[in-house]
Design a protein around this motif. Structure first.
Motif, PDB file in Angstrom:
ATOM      1  N   THR A 464       0.868  -1.176   0.000  1.00 42.81           N
ATOM      2  CA  THR A 464       0.000   0.000   0.000  1.00 42.81           C
ATOM      3  C   THR A 464       0.904   1.225   0.000  1.00 42.81           C
ATOM      4  OG1 THR A 464      -1.749  -1.163   1.197  1.00 42.81           O
ATOM      5  CG2 THR A 464      -1.767   1.244   1.295  1.00 42.81           C
ATOM      6  N   SER A 465       0.570   2.221  -0.823  1.00 46.59           N
ATOM      7  CA  SER A 465       1.491   3.325  -1.062  1.00 46.59           C
ATOM      8  C   SER A 465       0.822   4.679  -0.856  1.00 46.59           C
ATOM      9  CB  SER A 465       2.013   3.242  -2.505  1.00 46.59           C
ATOM     10  OG  SER A 465       2.685   4.431  -2.890  1.00 46.59           O
ATOM     11  N   LEU A 466       1.626   5.645  -0.377  1.00 49.80           N
ATOM     12  CA  LEU A 466       1.194   7.038  -0.310  1.00 49.80           C
ATOM     13  C   LEU A 466       2.388   7.920  -0.621  1.00 49.80           C
ATOM     14  CD1 LEU A 466      -1.067   9.124   0.490  1.00 49.80           C
ATOM     15  CD2 LEU A 466      -0.043   9.118   2.766  1.00 49.80           C
ATOM     16  N   TYR A 467       2.221   8.832  -1.578  1.00 48.72           N
ATOM     17  CA  TYR A 467       3.290   9.816  -1.801  1.00 48.72           C
ATOM     18  C   TYR A 467       2.675  11.202  -1.948  1.00 48.72           C
ATOM     19  CZ  TYR A 467       2.453  10.124  -6.937  1.00 48.72           C
ATOM     20  OH  TYR A 467       1.929  10.350  -8.192  1.00 48.72           O
ATOM     21  N   ARG A 468       3.507  12.200  -1.756  1.00 46.27           N
ATOM     22  CA  ARG A 468       3.069  13.586  -1.916  1.00 46.27           C
ATOM     23  C   ARG A 468       3.815  14.208  -3.084  1.00 46.27           C
ATOM     24  NH1 ARG A 468       2.067  18.200   2.804  1.00 46.27           N
ATOM     25  NH2 ARG A 468       0.279  19.128   1.703  1.00 46.27           N
ATOM     26  N   ALA A 469       3.056  14.720  -4.044  1.00 37.84           N
ATOM     27  CA  ALA A 469       3.639  15.343  -5.226  1.00 37.84           C
ATOM     28  C   ALA A 469       4.191  16.720  -4.889  1.00 37.84           C
ATOM     29  CB  ALA A 469       2.575  15.452  -6.319  1.00 37.84           C
ATOM     30  N   PRO A 470       5.082  17.256  -5.728  1.00 35.89           N
ATOM     31  CA  PRO A 470       5.600  18.606  -5.480  1.00 35.89           C
ATOM     32  C   PRO A 470       4.503  19.667  -5.353  1.00 35.89           C
ATOM     33  CG  PRO A 470       6.930  17.495  -7.125  1.00 35.89           C
ATOM     34  CD  PRO A 470       5.772  16.598  -6.847  1.00 35.89           C
ATOM     35  N   SER A 471       3.338  19.424  -5.965  1.00 36.81           N
ATOM     36  CA  SER A 471       2.232  20.383  -5.871  1.00 36.81           C
ATOM     37  C   SER A 471       1.575  20.397  -4.501  1.00 36.81           C
ATOM     38  CB  SER A 471       1.163  20.020  -6.913  1.00 36.81           C
ATOM     39  OG  SER A 471       0.570  18.768  -6.579  1.00 36.81           O
ATOM     40  N   GLY A 472       1.903  19.408  -3.664  1.00 32.94           N
ATOM     41  CA  GLY A 472       1.244  19.254  -2.370  1.00 32.94           C
ATOM     42  C   GLY A 472       0.144  18.209  -2.378  1.00 32.94           C
ATOM     43  N   ALA A 473      -0.235  17.709  -3.576  1.00 37.88           N
ATOM     44  CA  ALA A 473      -1.277  16.690  -3.667  1.00 37.88           C
ATOM     45  C   ALA A 473      -0.764  15.356  -3.136  1.00 37.88           C
ATOM     46  CB  ALA A 473      -1.726  16.529  -5.117  1.00 37.88           C
ATOM     47  N   TYR A 474      -1.636  14.619  -2.468  1.00 37.29           N
ATOM     48  CA  TYR A 474      -1.341  13.254  -2.051  1.00 37.29           C
ATOM     49  C   TYR A 474      -1.876  12.280  -3.104  1.00 37.29           C
ATOM     50  CZ  TYR A 474      -0.237  14.888   2.691  1.00 37.29           C
ATOM     51  OH  TYR A 474       0.329  15.512   3.772  1.00 37.29           O
ATOM     52  N   VAL A 475      -1.156  11.162  -3.277  1.00 34.01           N
ATOM     53  CA  VAL A 475      -1.629  10.071  -4.131  1.00 34.01           C
ATOM     54  C   VAL A 475      -1.561   8.793  -3.310  1.00 34.01           C
ATOM     55  CG1 VAL A 475      -1.314   8.763  -6.266  1.00 34.01           C
ATOM     56  CG2 VAL A 475      -0.857  11.239  -6.229  1.00 34.01           C
ATOM     57  N   PHE A 476      -2.718   8.217  -3.031  1.00 38.31           N
ATOM     58  CA  PHE A 476      -2.823   6.996  -2.226  1.00 38.31           C
ATOM     59  C   PHE A 476      -3.255   5.840  -3.109  1.00 38.31           C
ATOM     60  CE2 PHE A 476      -5.505   3.976   0.109  1.00 38.31           C
ATOM     61  CZ  PHE A 476      -4.635   3.579   1.123  1.00 38.31           C
ATOM     62  N   ALA A 477      -2.640   4.679  -2.908  1.00 31.53           N
ATOM     63  CA  ALA A 477      -3.021   3.464  -3.618  1.00 31.53           C
ATOM     64  C   ALA A 477      -3.144   2.324  -2.613  1.00 31.53           C
ATOM     65  CB  ALA A 477      -1.991   3.121  -4.694  1.00 31.53           C
ATOM     66  N   ALA A 478      -4.368   1.794  -2.461  1.00 32.44           N
ATOM     67  CA  ALA A 478      -4.607   0.728  -1.490  1.00 32.44           C
ATOM     68  C   ALA A 478      -3.872  -0.551  -1.861  1.00 32.44           C
ATOM     69  CB  ALA A 478      -6.106   0.453  -1.378  1.00 32.44           C
ATOM     70  N   GLY A 479      -3.774  -0.850  -3.156  1.00 30.53           N
ATOM     71  CA  GLY A 479      -3.035  -2.027  -3.596  1.00 30.53           C
ATOM     72  C   GLY A 479      -3.748  -3.346  -3.389  1.00 30.53           C
ATOM     73  N   THR A 480      -5.060  -3.329  -3.165  1.00 30.23           N
ATOM     74  CA  THR A 480      -5.837  -4.555  -2.987  1.00 30.23           C
ATOM     75  C   THR A 480      -7.294  -4.280  -3.325  1.00 30.23           C
ATOM     76  OG1 THR A 480      -6.702  -6.141  -1.358  1.00 30.23           O
ATOM     77  CG2 THR A 480      -6.007  -3.997  -0.521  1.00 30.23           C
ATOM     78  N   PHE A 481      -7.977  -5.316  -3.827  1.00 30.60           N
ATOM     79  CA  PHE A 481      -9.399  -5.182  -4.138  1.00 30.60           C
ATOM     80  C   PHE A 481     -10.260  -5.012  -2.886  1.00 30.60           C
ATOM     81  CE2 PHE A 481     -10.252  -7.363  -8.495  1.00 30.60           C
ATOM     82  CZ  PHE A 481      -9.450  -6.427  -9.119  1.00 30.60           C
ATOM     83  N   ALA A 482      -9.785  -5.457  -1.742  1.00 25.85           N
ATOM     84  CA  ALA A 482     -10.654  -5.611  -0.566  1.00 25.85           C
ATOM     85  C   ALA A 482     -10.718  -4.367   0.317  1.00 25.85           C
ATOM     86  CB  ALA A 482     -10.203  -6.809   0.266  1.00 25.85           C
ATOM     87  N   TRP A 483     -10.115  -3.247  -0.081  1.00 28.16           N
ATOM     88  CA  TRP A 483     -10.113  -2.058   0.774  1.00 28.16           C
ATOM     89  C   TRP A 483     -11.509  -1.453   0.890  1.00 28.16           C
ATOM     90  CZ3 TRP A 483      -5.605  -0.079   3.180  1.00 28.16           C
ATOM     91  CH2 TRP A 483      -5.792   1.110   3.911  1.00 28.16           C
ATOM     92  N   SER A 484     -12.163  -1.148  -0.230  1.00 26.38           N
ATOM     93  CA  SER A 484     -13.515  -0.583  -0.158  1.00 26.38           C
ATOM     94  C   SER A 484     -14.504  -1.514   0.532  1.00 26.38           C
ATOM     95  CB  SER A 484     -14.011  -0.203  -1.556  1.00 26.38           C
ATOM     96  OG  SER A 484     -13.409   0.999  -1.995  1.00 26.38           O
ATOM     97  N   PRO A 485     -14.508  -2.820   0.246  1.00 19.49           N
ATOM     98  CA  PRO A 485     -15.408  -3.710   0.993  1.00 19.49           C
ATOM     99  C   PRO A 485     -15.193  -3.662   2.502  1.00 19.49           C
ATOM    100  CG  PRO A 485     -14.667  -4.806  -0.983  1.00 19.49           C
ATOM    101  CD  PRO A 485     -13.894  -3.517  -0.899  1.00 19.49           C
ATOM    102  N   ALA A 486     -13.964  -3.375   2.961  1.00 22.68           N
ATOM    103  CA  ALA A 486     -13.707  -3.292   4.408  1.00 22.68           C
ATOM    104  C   ALA A 486     -14.395  -2.085   5.036  1.00 22.68           C
ATOM    105  CB  ALA A 486     -12.211  -3.242   4.677  1.00 22.68           C
TER     106      ALA A 486
END
Length: 512
Positions: A464-486
């Motif tokens: 599972t990943s999170l980074y912050r772009a130079p603009s200040g925006a965050y980009v999150f990736a759960a990396g699994t199908f089961a995140w929303s069902p949780a």
């Protein structure tokens, strides 16, 4: 006997699609089973009810059925099937439904809006009068492409100006209460609405059509994954369609595969009062989304098929300071193109050749000289935007193993490094690829590292990943199908994932 055999072929199509669902089921667990699915309860439970979310109201001993107990229409007889001519509409606009009924008889339309609604899961918005039903012509088939664009318009649903933006479902029911089907559509913000909602939910209608095998009849239907051979058996991608149409019903119960992931997020987010606007991937493609009006774009479900305009819009959003939240896995894997339908309506055909050969100049051809339609083969791996990318299928659900739990995302969850969230790595998984370039970032954290086995028994891991772009925006990736069902799926909710998601959305709303 013949109808029985056809029914089994239709079920085989459902099961073939099920392999890509994290829990081996269709779009919602109870859509592929009898209406009375809740053990110990005699009355029918509506398909949208979440029975175990924290704070869920106890069900009465004998709740009245909100939709009744008709059987879902199938794709062999097509007792009642339909689709909308436009997937999105603004309040004050209209949705035109094209419906076929076999044998012809009157039918009704009930419209529901998906949301929390004190645990009900949806709210009834509108009921039609009796509508005369006709049996529409057979779908038109060109190669493997199936289209119903020639069906007559059956009924126009006028959207009142006061209806809230959201994910809606039109439930089609024959007047004799024997069969039903569903048609999803999206109501967007009123034109010129100010101020804009903080979070824009982008529903993956492009990916939904890629999986759509309508009609699952053992003969005609085709998706970007499957088609039927002359014996009524499913064939794979090498013989599947390279072009599929939006102008047709969804197979089976009429709701897309994986649609439940989006509904899981919606119910949870609306319960906690998040300010949501709604759009679709097709809107993103068509340039109808203005990311700078929102704090974040949220992609709540499996979102595998992306056109170049979709990707460029997401990149501009990130570079302009709008965060991106990907709550699934295997995002932006295939590079696709959207082209007009036979009558000239824009973006009604989805084209993607995968690894098949197509004639030069075909809309499905993709970039010249590439081995397939993968974004990776086009020289733009998805990791360069998302921060991780697709790694493989997960044979059986395994725990997500938390990492770097000092990070603010895990605040209040009680998780420590190495702690496990059962069953959260499921379906498909992403990870960081060290040999693939990362996007520009000012900070970056991998928030989980979870071992699993793929379908061949090989050891792999999810991240599972999170980074912050130079603009200040965050980009999150759960990396699994089961995140929303949780967040709000019966039998799969987890309060730690709910808290982590709240931490994420609260932070991106403040950081915009």
């Amino acid at each position: 006997m013949e109808k029985e055999s056809a029914g089994r072929r239709w079920e085989s199509g459902t099961l073939a699609h099920g392999v890509s669902d994290p829990f081996g089921q269709g779009p919602l667990p109870w859509l592929r089973s009898p209406d009375c699915y809740f053990e110990g309860t005699e009355a029918a439970i509506p398909w949208y009810v979440s029975t175990d979310a924290p704070g869920q109201r106890p069900l009465p001993a004998a709740p009245p059925p909100l939709i009744g107990a008709p059987r879902n229409s199938d794709d062999v007889v097509q007792q009642i099937k339909g689709f909308s001519s436009a997937g999105t509409v603004h309040p004050g606009g209209a949705v035109d439904l094209r419906v076929t009924v076999n044998p012809p008889r009157d039918f009704l339309v009930d419209v529901y809006r998906i949301g929390h609604y004190a645990g009900a899961g949806a709210q009834h918005m509108n009921a039609s009068p009796l509508i005369p039903g006709i049996q529409q012509p057979a779908p038109l088939v060109v190669g493997r492409t199936v289209s119903c664009h020639h069906w007559w318009h059956t009924w126009r649903l006028q959207i009142p100006a006061h209806w809230r933006p959201g994910a809606y479902v039109a439930v089609l029911t024959t007047a004799d209460q024997r069969h039903r089907s569903h048609v999803p559509f999206t109501v967007r913000d009123p034109l010129g609405a100010e101020p804009a909602a903080e979070l824009l939910l982008v529903l993956p209608d492009v990916t939904w059509q890629a999986y759509n095998l309508f009609p699952e009849d053992g003969h005609t239907g085709a998706s970007l994954y499957h088609a039927w051979d002359s014996c009524g058996a499913l064939v794979g991608e090498a013989q599947a369609a390279v072009t599929v149409s939006f102008d047709r019903p969804h197979a089976g119960a009429g709701l897309p595969l994986h649609v439940g992931h989006a509904y899981d997020f919606i119910r949870w987010a609306e319960r906690y009062g998040y300010d949501l606007a709604y759009a679709t991937a097709s809107d993103l493609h068509a340039g109808l989304v203005e990311p700078s009006r929102h704090r974040a774009l949220v992609f709540p479900g499996h979102d595998e098929y992306w056109s170049e305009p979709m990707r460029r819009a997401a990149e501009r959003a990130r570079d302009g300071g709008t965060s991106l939240v990907f709550l699934s896995a295997n995002t932006m894997y295939w590079r696709v193109d959207l082209t007009p339908g036979p009558a000239g309506e824009p973006n009604r055909l989805l084209n993607c050749r995968k690894r098949q050969r197509v004639p030069p100049g075909s809309p499905a051809a993709g970039l010249s000289g590439t081995a397939s339609a993968l974004w990776r083969d086009a020289g733009e791996p998805e990791q360069q935007l998302i921060g991780v990318q697709y790694a493989g299928r997960v044979a059986q659900p395994v725990p997500l193993r938390a990492a770097n739990t000092w990070h603010w995302l895990w605040t209040g969850t009680g998780l420590r490094d190495g702690a496990e969230v059962p069953g959260l790595v499921a379906g498909e998984a992403d990870r960081y690829f060290p040999k693939v370039a990362l996007p520009a970032h000012s900070e970056r954290t991998l928030l989980a590292h979870s071992p699993y086995q793929d379908e061949q028994g090989r050891p792999r891991h999810q991240e599972t990943s999170l980074y912050r772009a130079p603009s200040g925006a965050y980009v999150f990736a759960a990396g699994t199908f089961a995140w929303s069902p949780a967040l709000d799926r019966p039998g799969h909710t987890d309060e730690r994932i709910q808290r982590a998601t709240a931490n994420l959305l609260d932070r991106v709303c403040k950081a915009g």
